[in-house]
Write a protein that holds these residues in place. Structure first.
Motif, mmCIF file in Angstrom:
data_model
loop_
_atom_site.group_PDB
_atom_site.id
_atom_site.type_symbol
_atom_site.label_atom_id
_atom_site.label_comp_id
_atom_site.label_asym_id
_atom_site.label_seq_id
_atom_site.Cartn_x
_atom_site.Cartn_y
_atom_site.Cartn_z
ATOM 1 N N LEU A 183 36.521 17.804 -15.086
ATOM 2 C CA LEU A 183 35.354 17.941 -14.217
ATOM 3 C C LEU A 183 35.172 16.660 -13.413
ATOM 4 N N VAL A 184 34.981 16.827 -12.119
ATOM 5 C CA VAL A 184 34.714 15.718 -11.204
ATOM 6 C C VAL A 184 33.309 15.902 -10.656
ATOM 7 N N ARG A 185 32.536 14.810 -10.628
ATOM 8 C CA ARG A 185 31.197 14.842 -10.041
ATOM 9 C C ARG A 185 31.269 14.342 -8.603
ATOM 10 N N ALA A 186 31.089 15.250 -7.651
ATOM 11 C CA ALA A 186 31.085 14.879 -6.237
ATOM 12 C C ALA A 186 29.690 14.445 -5.824
ATOM 13 N N ASP A 187 29.630 13.471 -4.935
ATOM 14 C CA ASP A 187 28.350 12.938 -4.480
ATOM 15 C C ASP A 187 27.792 13.825 -3.366
ATOM 16 N N ARG A 188 27.486 15.087 -3.761
ATOM 17 C CA ARG A 188 26.951 16.032 -2.795
ATOM 18 C C ARG A 188 26.311 17.194 -3.573
ATOM 19 N N THR A 189 25.253 17.758 -3.045
ATOM 20 C CA THR A 189 24.565 18.864 -3.719
ATOM 21 C C THR A 189 24.428 20.057 -2.777
ATOM 22 N N ASP A 190 23.751 21.091 -3.268
ATOM 23 C CA ASP A 190 23.572 22.331 -2.510
ATOM 24 C C ASP A 190 24.914 22.902 -2.082
ATOM 25 N N LEU A 191 25.819 22.994 -3.031
ATOM 26 C CA LEU A 191 27.178 23.445 -2.761
ATOM 27 C C LEU A 191 27.348 24.920 -3.126
ATOM 28 N N PRO A 192 28.313 25.594 -2.518
ATOM 29 C CA PRO A 192 28.576 27.005 -2.831
ATOM 30 C C PRO A 192 29.458 27.136 -4.070
ATOM 31 N N ARG A 218 33.719 14.577 3.639
ATOM 32 C CA ARG A 218 34.360 13.898 2.504
ATOM 33 C C ARG A 218 33.336 12.998 1.828
ATOM 34 N N VAL A 219 33.324 13.050 0.496
ATOM 35 C CA VAL A 219 32.392 12.217 -0.258
ATOM 36 C C VAL A 219 33.136 11.601 -1.441
ATOM 37 N N SER A 220 32.521 10.587 -2.017
ATOM 38 C CA SER A 220 33.103 9.977 -3.204
ATOM 39 C C SER A 220 32.862 10.878 -4.410
ATOM 40 N N GLY A 221 33.721 10.734 -5.407
ATOM 41 C CA GLY A 221 33.589 11.511 -6.624
ATOM 42 C C GLY A 221 33.962 10.679 -7.836
ATOM 43 N N GLU A 271 26.346 24.015 -8.272
ATOM 44 C CA GLU A 271 25.761 23.690 -6.975
ATOM 45 C C GLU A 271 25.452 22.212 -6.832
ATOM 46 N N ASP A 272 25.249 21.529 -7.973
ATOM 47 C CA ASP A 272 24.848 20.128 -7.891
ATOM 48 C C ASP A 272 26.025 19.165 -7.865
ATOM 49 N N GLY A 273 27.241 19.662 -7.672
ATOM 50 C CA GLY A 273 28.344 18.749 -7.406
ATOM 51 C C GLY A 273 29.456 18.680 -8.417
ATOM 52 N N LEU A 274 29.442 19.505 -9.473
ATOM 53 C CA LEU A 274 30.553 19.497 -10.417
ATOM 54 C C LEU A 274 31.712 20.308 -9.852
ATOM 55 N N VAL A 275 32.899 19.719 -9.907
ATOM 56 C CA VAL A 275 34.115 20.355 -9.414
ATOM 57 C C VAL A 275 35.091 20.479 -10.569
ATOM 58 N N LEU A 276 35.663 21.661 -10.750
ATOM 59 C CA LEU A 276 36.657 21.915 -11.794
ATOM 60 C C LEU A 276 38.044 21.761 -11.196
ATOM 61 N N THR A 277 38.910 21.022 -11.903
ATOM 62 C CA THR A 277 40.270 20.798 -11.424
ATOM 63 C C THR A 277 41.191 20.635 -12.629
ATOM 64 N N ASN A 278 42.463 20.326 -12.374
ATOM 65 C CA ASN A 278 43.402 20.029 -13.457
ATOM 66 C C ASN A 278 43.277 18.585 -13.904
ATOM 67 N N GLU A 279 43.470 18.353 -15.187
ATOM 68 C CA GLU A 279 43.463 16.978 -15.695
ATOM 69 C C GLU A 279 44.574 16.161 -15.070
ATOM 70 N N HIS A 280 45.733 16.792 -14.841
ATOM 71 C CA HIS A 280 46.840 15.995 -14.301
ATOM 72 C C HIS A 280 46.619 15.604 -12.841
ATOM 73 N N VAL A 281 45.697 16.254 -12.165
ATOM 74 C CA VAL A 281 45.369 15.866 -10.787
ATOM 75 C C VAL A 281 44.653 14.517 -10.761
ATOM 76 N N GLU A 324 38.110 10.884 -4.157
ATOM 77 C CA GLU A 324 37.422 11.351 -2.956
ATOM 78 C C GLU A 324 37.552 12.859 -2.897
ATOM 79 N N VAL A 325 36.474 13.529 -2.540
ATOM 80 C CA VAL A 325 36.458 14.989 -2.503
ATOM 81 C C VAL A 325 36.220 15.443 -1.065
ATOM 82 N N ALA A 326 37.137 16.273 -0.561
ATOM 83 C CA ALA A 326 37.027 16.801 0.800
ATOM 84 C C ALA A 326 36.665 18.283 0.741
ATOM 85 N N PHE A 327 35.660 18.672 1.516
ATOM 86 C CA PHE A 327 35.168 20.042 1.510
ATOM 87 C C PHE A 327 35.692 20.813 2.714
ATOM 88 N N ALA A 328 35.568 22.138 2.620
ATOM 89 C CA ALA A 328 36.096 22.993 3.680
ATOM 90 C C ALA A 328 35.399 22.770 5.014
#
Length: 363
Positions: A137-146, A121-124, A95-105, A113-117
């Motif tokens: 793992l990418v840390r997005a500059d946003r909290t209270d996430l689903p 858009r926020v920096s990451g 919820e506090d902004g960690l995003v899981l993705t592929n290393e090759h991404v 930059e991370v764009a939400f549904a």
């Protein structure tokens, strides 16, 4: 190979053809939250780990949702990640902004930059990455996430699979199909990637840009992180692959802890036994995996394994391709001792190999 260690290299050619197009970046068409708990990990209601579709009338099993309901439930937890080179997808892990993705991404990038549904858009910042499992793992500059919910076990073959991501830059795209297979390995991938083993196979469409996105079951749980597909140009029809949720969450937790993930390391480079190699080594039996090189002072070297040896079995698992060996190692831990059956000329022996932790330079 160990960092700065010399290797013993066999004079055998490597002729592995990689018929694979990895999804990933397509060409450019600090927590202040009280909660940093990871995404939920769910098993089946009866406590088993396998997925199951069906109703609730017998045994209390949760019924599958409709595909539109699945998309409505999960889409807010799937993001698009923009880098200098292009874009990929990601899944909100905490919820506090960690995003899981592929290393090759995110490879080669520190800032993204991370764009939400919801359109924001926020920096990451890339917080940690592991090339062996192809997770980051990418840390997005946003909290209270689903944060997404991850299934704790593997899905069942035939179970519904919905893929959500940003293929070719089309954000918030959903495709659907079924789980086509488990424990898949991409033939010929061992020479270029450690990550393309022990994967989930699906016929739901996966395209460039889906990498790092969600593969979801009928209950809205993440069952895989989109990883790769074999393109139609190779004669494939609907062959997509994903990292299983148990692997993804295990690696994600290791990366959260100290920025690294542990992987069992045998200290050798495996190769396929091609007709040319079989002829060069005078092999009457072409089953197994040829040892192309051995890291000096590594586990295989200590056990007496040499370049040109043929590995036919690890534990109870027969080997027929390099990917089999990588998949067998994926299931084991550093420090574990495994029985390895080798063939040298007409002699067959079994040696004990004490696996090590993969050096970071091997990533």
């Amino acid at each position: 190979m160990m960092p700065n260690a010399s290797t013993r290299t066999a004079a055998v050619p490597l002729t592995l053809a990689l018929l694979l197009a990895v999804t990933g970046c397509t060409d450019g068409a600090t927590t202040d939250s009280a909660s940093d708990a990871p995404a939920q990990v769910q098993g089946t209601p009866d406590g088993s780990s396998g997925g199951s579709s069906g109703g609730t009338e017998s045994g209390g099993q949760q019924a599958d949702m409709s595909i539109p309901d699945i998309v409505d439930t999960v889409q807010p937890s799937v993001v698009t990640i923009f880098t200098e080179d292009g874009l990929g997808s990601g899944v909100i892990y905490t919820e506090d902004g960690l995003v899981l993705t592929n290393e090759h991404v995110i490879r080669g990038n520190e800032d993204v930059e991370v764009a939400f549904a919801d359109g924001q858009r926020v920096s990451g910042t890339v917080e940690a990455a592991d090339a062996v499992s192809d997770l980051a793992l990418v840390r997005a500059d946003r909290t209270d996430l689903p944060a997404a919910t991850f299934q704790s076990g593997l899905p069942r073959i035939g179970e519904l699979a919905v893929v959500i991501g940003s293929p070719l830059g089309f954000e918030n795209t959903a495709t659907s199909g079924i789980i086509s297979g488990l424990h898949r390995e991409i033939p010929g991938s061992a020479s270029t990637s450690q990550s393309l083993v022990d994967l989930i196979q699906t016929d739901a469409a996966i395209s460039p840009g889906n990498s790092g996105g969600a593969v979801v079951n009928g209950r809205g749980e993440i069952i895989g992180i989109s990883e790769a597909y074999i393109p139609p140009s190779q004669g494939a029809v609907a062959l997509g692959f994903a990292i299983p949720a148990p692997t993804a969450t295990e690696v994600a937790e290791e990366l959260r802890e100290d920025g690294t993930a542990e992987h069992a390391f045998m200290g050798l480079a495996p190769g396929a036994i091609t007709p040319q190699i079989a002829q060069q080594l005078n092999l009457e039996d072409a089953t197994g995996v040829v040892v192309l090189s051995v890291s000096q002072g590594g586990p295989a070297d200590d056990a007496g394994i040499r370049p040109g040896d043929i590995i036919t079995r690890i534990g109870d698992e027969d080997l027929s391709a390099p990917e089999d060996l990588l998949a067998a190692l994926r299931q084991r831990d550093p420090g574990e001792t495994v029985a390895v059956e080798t063939r040298r000329g007409s002699e067959t022996e079994t040696v004990d190999v004490r696996l090590a932790d993969r050096p970071s330079a091997e990533g």
